[in-house]
Design a protein around this motif. Structure first.
Motif, PDB file in Angstrom:
ATOM      1  N   ILE A  87       1.703  -2.653   0.785  1.00 51.74           N
ATOM      2  CA  ILE A  87       0.479  -2.033   0.271  1.00 51.74           C
ATOM      3  C   ILE A  87      -0.751  -2.801   0.778  1.00 51.74           C
ATOM      4  O   ILE A  87      -1.051  -3.918   0.315  1.00 51.74           O
ATOM      5  N   THR A  88      -1.441  -2.139   1.719  1.00 48.18           N
ATOM      6  CA  THR A  88      -2.665  -2.704   2.293  1.00 48.18           C
ATOM      7  C   THR A  88      -3.673  -2.990   1.185  1.00 48.18           C
ATOM      8  O   THR A  88      -3.855  -2.146   0.292  1.00 48.18           O
ATOM      9  N   ASN A  89      -4.321  -4.134   1.241  1.00 49.88           N
ATOM     10  CA  ASN A  89      -5.370  -4.560   0.287  1.00 49.88           C
ATOM     11  C   ASN A  89      -4.839  -5.024  -1.058  1.00 49.88           C
ATOM     12  O   ASN A  89      -5.635  -5.489  -1.899  1.00 49.88           O
ATOM     13  N   ALA A  90      -3.518  -4.894  -1.322  1.00 50.17           N
ATOM     14  CA  ALA A  90      -3.036  -5.181  -2.691  1.00 50.17           C
ATOM     15  C   ALA A  90      -3.506  -6.550  -3.206  1.00 50.17           C
ATOM     16  O   ALA A  90      -3.951  -6.643  -4.356  1.00 50.17           O
ATOM     17  N   PRO A  91      -3.457  -7.617  -2.388  1.00 51.38           N
ATOM     18  CA  PRO A  91      -3.859  -8.920  -2.954  1.00 51.38           C
ATOM     19  C   PRO A  91      -5.322  -8.979  -3.397  1.00 51.38           C
ATOM     20  O   PRO A  91      -5.663  -9.788  -4.260  1.00 51.38           O
ATOM     21  N   ILE A  92      -6.183  -8.124  -2.824  1.00 49.38           N
ATOM     22  CA  ILE A  92      -7.609  -8.204  -3.183  1.00 49.38           C
ATOM     23  C   ILE A  92      -8.096  -6.981  -3.967  1.00 49.38           C
ATOM     24  O   ILE A  92      -9.260  -6.899  -4.318  1.00 49.38           O
ATOM     25  N   ALA A  93      -7.186  -6.021  -4.209  1.00 49.10           N
ATOM     26  CA  ALA A  93      -7.643  -4.744  -4.778  1.00 49.10           C
ATOM     27  C   ALA A  93      -7.920  -4.829  -6.276  1.00 49.10           C
ATOM     28  O   ALA A  93      -7.259  -5.556  -7.015  1.00 49.10           O
ATOM     29  N   ASP A  94      -8.916  -4.033  -6.692  1.00 51.35           N
ATOM     30  CA  ASP A  94      -9.234  -3.891  -8.115  1.00 51.35           C
ATOM     31  C   ASP A  94      -8.590  -2.632  -8.685  1.00 51.35           C
ATOM     32  O   ASP A  94      -8.388  -2.526  -9.894  1.00 51.35           O
ATOM     33  N   LEU A  95      -8.348  -1.643  -7.790  1.00 45.57           N
ATOM     34  CA  LEU A  95      -7.816  -0.348  -8.220  1.00 45.57           C
ATOM     35  C   LEU A  95      -6.696   0.084  -7.294  1.00 45.57           C
ATOM     36  O   LEU A  95      -6.754  -0.188  -6.090  1.00 45.57           O
ATOM     37  N   PHE A  96      -5.723   0.784  -7.851  1.00 44.79           N
ATOM     38  CA  PHE A  96      -4.595   1.266  -7.052  1.00 44.79           C
ATOM     39  C   PHE A  96      -4.381   2.750  -7.357  1.00 44.79           C
ATOM     40  O   PHE A  96      -4.446   3.141  -8.524  1.00 44.79           O
TER      41      PHE A  96
END
Ligand code: CAA
Length: 381
Positions: free
Chosen positions: A157-166
């Motif tokens: 999942i691209t961005n998962a470590p920095i994401a606020d929303l999924f």
């Protein structure tokens, strides 16, 4: 039929090009070496409006449409590929799923923050056992009172470590196949959401990727995107537009590699002459130029059709297939033209060659694009 871009998009093209050269290119090598994108660089891209470029103004976008988005993405591709990957995973996939599938309340709640990069998004579709076969996902959602309880896992999942929303896709009934898949917005601090460590990748250094796991994760019903069972179509409609953006990025990356190869071929002297005088080199350059021209027209055509409200499933698949395979060939030719220097970390060509490899895999492999194209051809057979 007029193939020239309107004046406002030419202006956008010039301003994004200047922004990339002044504000992004100076960070390219640091991003590669540290495998991290400074938050200030993400904020600069947001300040330039790059997260919302193709979205309507009423949800916080810049209103340039999908053609404007592709024109901007093509220029962004001149910088480190991981920079656009943050935008593509956040606004491009997470934001698009909310935009096309969500009710107005959900759109106005989440899109302004995503399109200004106040919040970063990620797109939770792929699973360890469901990559190309996205409809075979196993993550479950169970209705429970005024919400749903989600269990399962997502991968790559691209961005998962920095994401606020999924955006998370889960099935209400595994036996019902893709017809029971339902989409949700999940906020990072939701109890039961676990985010794995940043994956180590061949390329796209700086862009983060991780696994997600859900353990009795409770999501309120008002965070459902669309109706129960709408999720698979929302996922695939989102990917139609994602594939278009990826193709635009491939065109821009190939163009940048071609320009570097032309410059190097003129400057590099062997046997007493610039290598550009040799037909073996000229043919590599000419083939790259032909492919880029064709791919760019395909991107602009599919984007214009999307802006006119047409469904672009087949064209997005063709365009993604053609542009990303072309990028692979152009990156290979660029290394060849640069010779030993093309293989050295000292030049960015080696990084671009590694970064180019993923384009034929993510957002649907080349093989899946051919499946989609053939399905369209055979639909009435
Ligand atoms: N838009 C809207 N609806 C669509 C659609 C589209 N593009 N494509 C198919 N549908 C509809 C069909 O019409 C069908 O509807 P009905 O049931 O009403 O007839 C339904 O969806 C199911 O369609 P299929 O039978 O064709 O579905 P399938 O299970 O055979 O799968 C597939 C088709 C093309 C193989 C699809 O699963 C696919 O695209 N797989 C690849 C997934 C993919 O690209 N994953 C990338 C993950 S995201 C990522 O990479 C980003 C990241 O973060 C790294």
């Amino acid at each position: 039929m007029d193939f020239t871009l309107p004046e406002e998009l030419l202006l956008l093209q010039r301003s994004v090009r200047a922004f990339v050269e002044e504000k992004l290119l100076p960070h390219a090598e640091t991003i590669e070496k540290t495998d991290a994108i400074p938050r200030a660089v993400i904020d600069a891209m947001a300040g330039m409006g790059l997260f919302g470029i193709g979205f309507p103004e009423e949800v916080g976008g810049q209103g340039f449409g999908k053609l404007g988005y592709c024109v901007a993405v093509e220029q962004l591709a001149r910088a480190n590929a991981s920079l656009w990957n943050v935008i593509g995973g956040s606004a491009g996939l997470c934001g698009t799923a909310i935009d096309i599938g969500g009710l107005d309340g959900l759109r106005s709640r989440y899109l302004p923050d995503l399109l200004s990069a106040k919040k970063i998004g990620a797109y939770g579709l792929s699973e360890p056992g469901a990559g190309s076969d996205a409809g075979g996902l196993k993550t479950t959602a169970r209705r429970d009172g005024d919400g749903y309880v989600i269990d399962g896992a997502k991968t790559f999942i691209t961005n998962a470590p920095i994401a606020d929303l999924f955006t998370v896709f889960a099935t209400l009934d595994r036996a019902a196949g893709s017809k029971a898949i339902t989409a949700f917005v999940v906020e990072r601090d939701t109890p039961g959401l676990e985010i794995g460590p940043n994956d180590e990748k061949m390329g796209l250094h700086g862009s983060t990727t991780a696994q997600l796991s859900f353990h009795e994760m409770r999501v309120p019903a008002d965070r459902r995107i669309g109706a129960d069972g709408d999720g698979f179509k929302i996922a695939l409609r989102t990917l139609d537009l994602g594939r278009l953006g990826l193709a635009a990025h491939a065109v821009g990356a190939a163009q940048h590699l071609l320009e570097a190869s032309v410059a190097y071929a003129k400057a590099r002297v062997q046997f007493g002459k610039p290598i550009a005088v040799h037909q073996a080199i000229q043919w590599l350059l000419a083939d790259a130029a032909v492919g880029i021209h064709g791919a760019r027209l395909m991107v602009y055509d599919a984007a214009s059709r999307a802006d006119r409200g047409e469904r672009i499933t087949d064209r997005a698949a063709m365009t993604k297939l053609y542009a990303t395979e072309l990028l692979g060939r152009v990156a290979d030719a660029a290394v060849q033209v640069h010779g030993g220097m093309g293989y050295m970390r000292e030049l960015w060509i080696e990084r671009a060659y590694r970064d180019a490899r993923i384009y034929r895999i993510y957002e649907g492999t080349s093989e899946i694009q051919r499946v989609v194209i053939a399905a369209g051809l055979l639909a009435d057979a």
